[in-house]
Design a protein around this motif. Structure first.
Motif, PDB file in Angstrom:
ATOM      1  N   CYS A 108      38.279  30.856  44.742  1.00  0.00           N
ATOM      2  CA  CYS A 108      37.418  31.429  45.761  1.00  0.00           C
ATOM      3  C   CYS A 108      38.112  32.656  46.345  1.00  0.00           C
ATOM      4  N   ALA A 109      37.305  33.552  46.856  1.00  0.00           N
ATOM      5  CA  ALA A 109      37.811  34.810  47.390  1.00  0.00           C
ATOM      6  C   ALA A 109      36.982  35.225  48.583  1.00  0.00           C
ATOM      7  N   VAL A 110      37.617  35.944  49.499  1.00  0.00           N
ATOM      8  CA  VAL A 110      36.928  36.405  50.705  1.00  0.00           C
ATOM      9  C   VAL A 110      36.960  37.924  50.757  1.00  0.00           C
ATOM     10  N   ARG A 147      32.434  33.365  59.389  1.00  0.00           N
ATOM     11  CA  ARG A 147      30.992  33.614  59.380  1.00  0.00           C
ATOM     12  C   ARG A 147      30.649  35.092  59.324  1.00  0.00           C
ATOM     13  N   SER A 148      31.656  35.966  59.351  1.00  0.00           N
ATOM     14  CA  SER A 148      31.412  37.409  59.312  1.00  0.00           C
ATOM     15  C   SER A 148      31.757  38.034  57.965  1.00  0.00           C
ATOM     16  N   THR A 149      32.038  37.208  56.979  1.00  0.00           N
ATOM     17  CA  THR A 149      32.510  37.755  55.702  1.00  0.00           C
ATOM     18  C   THR A 149      31.738  37.192  54.519  1.00  0.00           C
ATOM     19  N   ALA A 150      31.566  38.032  53.516  1.00  0.00           N
ATOM     20  CA  ALA A 150      31.036  37.558  52.245  1.00  0.00           C
ATOM     21  C   ALA A 150      32.137  36.832  51.486  1.00  0.00           C
ATOM     22  N   MET A 151      31.723  35.933  50.606  1.00  0.00           N
ATOM     23  CA  MET A 151      32.693  35.194  49.821  1.00  0.00           C
ATOM     24  C   MET A 151      32.182  35.044  48.386  1.00  0.00           C
ATOM     25  N   GLY A 152      33.110  34.736  47.494  1.00  0.00           N
ATOM     26  CA  GLY A 152      32.722  34.612  46.094  1.00  0.00           C
ATOM     27  C   GLY A 152      33.573  33.606  45.350  1.00  0.00           C
ATOM     28  N   TRP A 153      33.076  33.238  44.175  1.00  0.00           N
ATOM     29  CA  TRP A 153      33.810  32.409  43.229  1.00  0.00           C
ATOM     30  C   TRP A 153      34.034  33.220  41.955  1.00  0.00           C
ATOM     31  N   PHE A 154      35.237  33.127  41.450  1.00  0.00           N
ATOM     32  CA  PHE A 154      35.603  33.711  40.165  1.00  0.00           C
ATOM     33  C   PHE A 154      36.241  32.620  39.310  1.00  0.00           C
ATOM     34  N   GLN A 204      46.837  35.470  59.186  1.00  0.00           N
ATOM     35  CA  GLN A 204      47.055  35.109  57.795  1.00  0.00           C
ATOM     36  C   GLN A 204      45.841  34.337  57.272  1.00  0.00           C
ATOM     37  N   VAL A 205      45.184  34.901  56.285  1.00  0.00           N
ATOM     38  CA  VAL A 205      44.028  34.253  55.686  1.00  0.00           C
ATOM     39  C   VAL A 205      44.504  33.236  54.642  1.00  0.00           C
ATOM     40  N   GLN A 206      43.946  32.056  54.715  1.00  0.00           N
ATOM     41  CA  GLN A 206      44.252  31.029  53.716  1.00  0.00           C
ATOM     42  C   GLN A 206      42.966  30.477  53.135  1.00  0.00           C
ATOM     43  N   LEU A 207      42.965  30.326  51.826  1.00  0.00           N
ATOM     44  CA  LEU A 207      41.837  29.757  51.112  1.00  0.00           C
ATOM     45  C   LEU A 207      42.369  28.638  50.228  1.00  0.00           C
ATOM     46  N   VAL A 208      41.804  27.457  50.357  1.00  0.00           N
ATOM     47  CA  VAL A 208      42.274  26.311  49.593  1.00  0.00           C
ATOM     48  C   VAL A 208      41.096  25.672  48.866  1.00  0.00           C
ATOM     49  N   GLU A 209      41.143  25.749  47.531  1.00  0.00           N
ATOM     50  CA  GLU A 209      40.084  25.169  46.713  1.00  0.00           C
ATOM     51  C   GLU A 209      40.370  23.699  46.418  1.00  0.00           C
ATOM     52  N   SER A 210      39.296  22.952  46.209  1.00  0.00           N
ATOM     53  CA  SER A 210      39.419  21.558  45.802  1.00  0.00           C
ATOM     54  C   SER A 210      38.155  21.158  45.046  1.00  0.00           C
ATOM     55  N   GLY A 211      38.218  19.995  44.406  1.00  0.00           N
ATOM     56  CA  GLY A 211      37.036  19.471  43.728  1.00  0.00           C
ATOM     57  C   GLY A 211      37.022  19.619  42.224  1.00  0.00           C
ATOM     58  N   GLY A 212      38.023  20.289  41.682  1.00  0.00           N
ATOM     59  CA  GLY A 212      38.077  20.428  40.230  1.00  0.00           C
ATOM     60  C   GLY A 212      38.430  19.119  39.563  1.00  0.00           C
ATOM     61  N   GLY A 213      38.345  19.117  38.228  1.00  0.00           N
ATOM     62  CA  GLY A 213      38.678  17.907  37.481  1.00  0.00           C
ATOM     63  C   GLY A 213      38.175  17.973  36.071  1.00  0.00           C
ATOM     64  N   LEU A 214      38.204  16.815  35.417  1.00  0.00           N
ATOM     65  CA  LEU A 214      37.745  16.689  34.035  1.00  0.00           C
ATOM     66  C   LEU A 214      36.371  16.033  34.034  1.00  0.00           C
ATOM     67  N   VAL A 215      35.430  16.639  33.330  1.00  0.00           N
ATOM     68  CA  VAL A 215      34.066  16.118  33.280  1.00  0.00           C
ATOM     69  C   VAL A 215      33.513  16.322  31.875  1.00  0.00           C
ATOM     70  N   GLN A 216      32.620  15.449  31.460  1.00  0.00           N
ATOM     71  CA  GLN A 216      31.982  15.618  30.156  1.00  0.00           C
ATOM     72  C   GLN A 216      30.884  16.666  30.224  1.00  0.00           C
ATOM     73  N   ALA A 217      30.610  17.257  29.099  1.00  0.00           N
ATOM     74  CA  ALA A 217      29.525  18.235  29.020  1.00  0.00           C
ATOM     75  C   ALA A 217      28.231  17.604  29.533  1.00  0.00           C
ATOM     76  N   GLU A 250      36.328  44.063  45.594  1.00  0.00           N
ATOM     77  CA  GLU A 250      35.573  43.856  46.833  1.00  0.00           C
ATOM     78  C   GLU A 250      36.150  42.718  47.677  1.00  0.00           C
ATOM     79  N   TYR A 251      37.123  42.006  47.143  1.00  0.00           N
ATOM     80  CA  TYR A 251      37.688  40.843  47.799  1.00  0.00           C
ATOM     81  C   TYR A 251      39.182  41.097  48.053  1.00  0.00           C
ATOM     82  N   ASP A 252      39.661  40.662  49.216  1.00  0.00           N
ATOM     83  CA  ASP A 252      41.051  40.966  49.533  1.00  0.00           C
ATOM     84  C   ASP A 252      41.958  39.756  49.645  1.00  0.00           C
TER      85      ASP A 252
END
Length: 124
Positions: A96-98, A30-37, A1-14, A110-112
């Motif tokens: 994030c996606a793998v 280490r064997s897979t490409a990854m991306g952000w959407f 079971q693949v799990q991806l957990v994002e963190s670090g978001g928030g409110l910021v000024q321009a 391209e991401y599953d």
């Protein structure tokens, strides 16, 4: 079971910065490409950045080039997105996606596996 957990978001000024992280498990990271959407209010999900399995090659959508940097630490099974000079139009939920491949680009098919996302809000 693949799990991806994002963190670090928030409110910021321009003009500010944020660093997103994505912790991955369940696949040989280490064997897979990854991306952000991202998906902004009332908008479709769009590609932000991608990185090959080794981190040797990266791809960005034009609107973030020169401001965002994608990177990965294969020893920590973690993907990063450093976001500088943030603009209100960067406001979105970031995912994030793998990929099952070692190289992937800007197409969702391209991401599953996908994380649940982290909210980034940039105020003007």
């Amino acid at each position: 079971q693949v799990q991806l957990v994002e963190s670090g978001g928030g409110l910021v000024q321009a003009g500010g910065s944020l660093r997103l992280s994505c912790a991955a498990s369940g696949r040989a990271f280490r064997s897979t490409a990854m991306g952000w959407f991202r998906q902004g209010p009332g908008r479709e999900r769009e590609f932000v950045a991608a990185i090959t399995w080794s981190g040797g090659s990266t791809t960005y959508t034009n609107s973030v080039k020169g401001r965002f940097t994608i990177s990965r630490d294969n020893a920590k099974n973690t993907l990063y997105l450093q976001m500088n000079s943030l603009k209100p139009e960067d406001t979105a939920v970031y995912y994030c996606a793998v990929s099952p491949a070692i190289v992937a680009g800007g197409n969702s098919y391209e991401y599953d596996y996908w994380g649940r996302g982290t909210q980034v809000t940039v105020s003007s």
